[in-house]
Design a protein around this motif. Sequence first.
Motif, short mmCIF file in Angstrom:
data_model
loop_
_atom_site.label_atom_id
_atom_site.label_comp_id
_atom_site.label_asym_id
_atom_site.label_seq_id
_atom_site.Cartn_x
_atom_site.Cartn_y
_atom_site.Cartn_z
N LEU A 134 27.68 42.32 44.85
CA LEU A 134 28.58 42.98 43.90
C LEU A 134 29.53 41.97 43.28
CD1 LEU A 134 29.49 46.10 46.03
CD2 LEU A 134 28.07 46.08 43.98
N LEU A 135 29.75 42.13 41.97
CA LEU A 135 30.70 41.29 41.25
C LEU A 135 31.65 42.19 40.49
CD1 LEU A 135 28.22 38.63 39.88
CD2 LEU A 135 29.75 38.39 41.83
N TYR A 136 32.92 41.81 40.41
CA TYR A 136 33.94 42.66 39.82
C TYR A 136 34.67 41.98 38.68
CZ TYR A 136 33.19 44.92 44.30
OH TYR A 136 32.62 45.53 45.39
N PRO A 137 34.15 42.05 37.47
CA PRO A 137 34.89 41.48 36.35
C PRO A 137 36.13 42.33 36.08
CG PRO A 137 32.96 42.65 35.57
CD PRO A 137 32.90 42.66 37.07
N ASP A 138 37.17 41.71 35.52
CA ASP A 138 38.41 42.45 35.27
C ASP A 138 38.35 43.30 34.00
OD1 ASP A 138 38.35 40.34 33.54
OD2 ASP A 138 40.35 39.58 34.03
N ARG A 139 37.32 43.10 33.17
CA ARG A 139 37.19 43.92 31.97
C ARG A 139 35.75 43.85 31.47
NH1 ARG A 139 39.60 39.22 30.83
NH2 ARG A 139 38.91 38.03 29.01
N GLU A 140 35.40 44.76 30.61
CA GLU A 140 34.03 44.86 30.10
C GLU A 140 33.59 43.58 29.38
OE1 GLU A 140 31.33 47.83 27.33
OE2 GLU A 140 33.38 48.37 27.82
N GLN A 141 34.47 43.00 28.58
CA GLN A 141 34.12 41.80 27.84
C GLN A 141 33.76 40.67 28.79
OE1 GLN A 141 37.14 40.30 25.20
NE2 GLN A 141 35.91 38.55 24.60
N ARG A 142 34.51 40.51 29.86
CA ARG A 142 34.22 39.46 30.85
C ARG A 142 32.86 39.72 31.50
NH1 ARG A 142 37.87 36.33 33.97
NH2 ARG A 142 38.87 36.38 31.96
N ARG A 143 32.58 40.98 31.81
CA ARG A 143 31.29 41.32 32.39
C ARG A 143 30.16 40.91 31.46
NH1 ARG A 143 30.05 47.04 31.77
NH2 ARG A 143 29.53 46.21 29.75
N ASN A 144 30.31 41.21 30.16
CA ASN A 144 29.27 40.87 29.19
C ASN A 144 29.08 39.36 29.07
OD1 ASN A 144 29.05 43.60 28.82
ND2 ASN A 144 30.12 43.63 26.87
N GLU A 145 30.18 38.60 29.16
CA GLU A 145 30.08 37.14 29.14
C GLU A 145 29.32 36.64 30.35
OE1 GLU A 145 34.06 35.62 28.98
OE2 GLU A 145 34.44 36.53 27.01
#
Length: 195
Positions: A134-145
């Motif tokens: 599991l990985l937890y980006p702080d926002r959707e944009q970071r996840r997409n990057e």
Amino acid sequence: VPFLGEQPVPLRIWQARAGHVRVLYLREESPNYFRSLRETYGYADPDPLNPRRDPEKALRCARLVSNGTLRALQEMNIHASVIQTNDGYTYYLARYLKEGDDVDPGSVFRADERLKYAGTVHVIHAAPRGYQFLLYPDREQRRNEWVLKGLGWNSRKREVATLTVPGNENASLSALRAAAVHSDHVVTVSEGYRG
């Protein structure tokens, strides 16, 4: 294995025999990448507050192993019928096999005669949180990057739905979910993990 805006990471293929079974082993030309990844990320779900954690690097290593495995099969001229994956950095192999890599349009593995009919079986050894990658980006944009730079996939809505934790599509990435969605079959090592 190519990465967005960077030089490809070269991998070597080592082989051995275990009885009548041919065993292939991937190793990067310079072992610094895998070694530094293990030191930074480890194999279990890290403490989200740990400053040494590097999710993009973890995804890059998963790409090296998953995408690199398919490239090794091509290079060794192996006509695969079944490819087994398990917990860890092979979670994404079935997705690469079916849909390729958006950064490297030449990696359409399904069009290759050697992989055209290959099926995938994902073996779950354990389903607790620490094994789900599991990985937890702080926002959707970071996840997409992370998805584009780390895995080499565009963050299309359809694609992200196969990578995210149900009910938390805006952030968390689950490699186990990606394996379950894209693999032809999913099994467990014991009856105790089912249900």
